[in-house]
Design an enzyme around this catalytic site. Sequence first.
Site, mmCIF file in Angstrom:
data_model
loop_
_atom_site.group_PDB
_atom_site.id
_atom_site.type_symbol
_atom_site.label_atom_id
_atom_site.label_comp_id
_atom_site.label_asym_id
_atom_site.label_seq_id
_atom_site.Cartn_x
_atom_site.Cartn_y
_atom_site.Cartn_z
ATOM 1 N N HIS A 133 0.884 -0.851 0.358
ATOM 2 C CA HIS A 133 0.171 -0.148 -0.292
ATOM 3 C C HIS A 133 0.657 0.964 -0.178
ATOM 4 O O HIS A 133 1.918 1.040 0.345
ATOM 5 C CB HIS A 133 -0.797 -0.249 1.023
ATOM 6 C CG HIS A 133 -0.351 -0.084 2.842
ATOM 7 N ND1 HIS A 133 0.403 -0.750 2.922
ATOM 8 C CD2 HIS A 133 0.275 1.327 2.873
ATOM 9 C CE1 HIS A 133 1.414 -0.393 4.079
ATOM 10 N NE2 HIS A 133 0.858 0.778 4.502
ATOM 11 N N ASP A 135 0.604 5.389 1.529
ATOM 12 C CA ASP A 135 -0.059 5.189 2.928
ATOM 13 C C ASP A 135 -0.997 6.911 2.670
ATOM 14 O O ASP A 135 -0.198 7.449 1.272
ATOM 15 C CB ASP A 135 0.976 5.803 4.279
ATOM 16 C CG ASP A 135 1.491 5.271 4.799
ATOM 17 O OD1 ASP A 135 0.553 3.803 4.876
ATOM 18 O OD2 ASP A 135 2.751 5.448 5.348
ATOM 19 N N HIS A 283 5.030 0.351 0.279
ATOM 20 C CA HIS A 283 5.584 -0.531 1.904
ATOM 21 C C HIS A 283 4.184 -2.095 2.201
ATOM 22 O O HIS A 283 3.388 -2.063 1.770
ATOM 23 C CB HIS A 283 6.275 -0.097 2.768
ATOM 24 C CG HIS A 283 4.651 1.603 3.522
ATOM 25 N ND1 HIS A 283 4.255 2.595 2.351
ATOM 26 C CD2 HIS A 283 4.819 0.897 4.562
ATOM 27 C CE1 HIS A 283 3.575 2.688 3.494
ATOM 28 N NE2 HIS A 283 3.697 1.348 5.111
ATOM 29 N N ARG A 298 5.277 6.651 13.292
ATOM 30 C CA ARG A 298 5.928 7.217 12.663
ATOM 31 C C ARG A 298 4.770 8.789 12.502
ATOM 32 O O ARG A 298 4.265 9.435 13.119
ATOM 33 C CB ARG A 298 4.806 6.702 11.747
ATOM 34 C CG ARG A 298 5.374 6.048 10.265
ATOM 35 C CD ARG A 298 3.647 6.019 9.121
ATOM 36 N NE ARG A 298 2.478 7.032 9.631
ATOM 37 C CZ ARG A 298 1.995 6.784 8.787
ATOM 38 N NH1 ARG A 298 1.546 5.823 7.890
ATOM 39 N NH2 ARG A 298 0.664 8.093 8.904
#
Length: 307
Positions: A133, A135, A283, A298
């Site tokens: 996917h 983000d 990723h 993150r």
Amino acid sequence: MATPATTPQPVLDKPLLHYGRRVLERTAPGLPPAEYRLLHVAPLTPHIGAEISGADLTGRIGEELAAELRQALLEWKVIFFRDQRDFTPEHHLALAGVWGAPEANPFFPRSETVGVSRLAKDATAVGQENIWHSDHSFMAAPAQGSVLRAVEVPPAGGDTMWADMGAAYDNLSEETKARIEGLTAVHDWVPSWGSVMTEEQIARFRQSLPPVEHPVVVRHPRTGRKLLYVNEPFTTHIVGLSEEENRELLDALVLQARIPEYQVRFRWQPDSIAIWDNIAVQHYAISDYYPQRRVMERIAVAGVPLS
């Protein structure tokens, strides 16, 4: 006389599954390799992913260092740092600020520091990011990048992989490139995040997060390189195609991320940091460590509308 039986065909007998050489360009065509004065760059593959040394990310990041960090990310698409001890949320925000302002994922748990998401997995919270996917592709201006720090990792497992979507585009057949040029696709969070929500929760989030359209082929905002921009959890359909055409074409396009030659894999250690260009790569967080504990922090960097 009996007619001879036809030879069974593999389920995935598609043009993307060819043998031999693939086109694997590290940068956009015509761009010379970068030169670095402060950083040492150790490639993990010839075209995607490099470990960077020579930078203490807990110190002040001056403009010369920031410029080299930005150049390294443009060149390698995902860069890695080891042994960044005593790395605080304030350091995290300063590092992400090299590229832009932080952008919160509306579905992630929040930490004590605004802009930093703390992602803890263990026997009670299973990792669910194990799908290729990009983000925030369900947002009108998807995140341009992410900065991920390992806080606690299992003794084995829990690696992350990235796939170069420039290589994914370059290796499409000329027929497919012509077919998808100018097409747009709808991206939506409901099929993924919505699967664990009530109807009331979906309705509440839907007010600020309607479905959005992005080009199937985008040009990188800084390099101009053509990139394939569809992904399995968030891209629902290509506009203007029948359901049958969508399944045939979209299935083939999302499978591009799964080709090993386009990928790099990183083994996490505590105090490791990964920074990736969220438009140039997809990723996949490998969820093979259950029920062990894995804690990451993150920051996503706010992006711009894609063209």
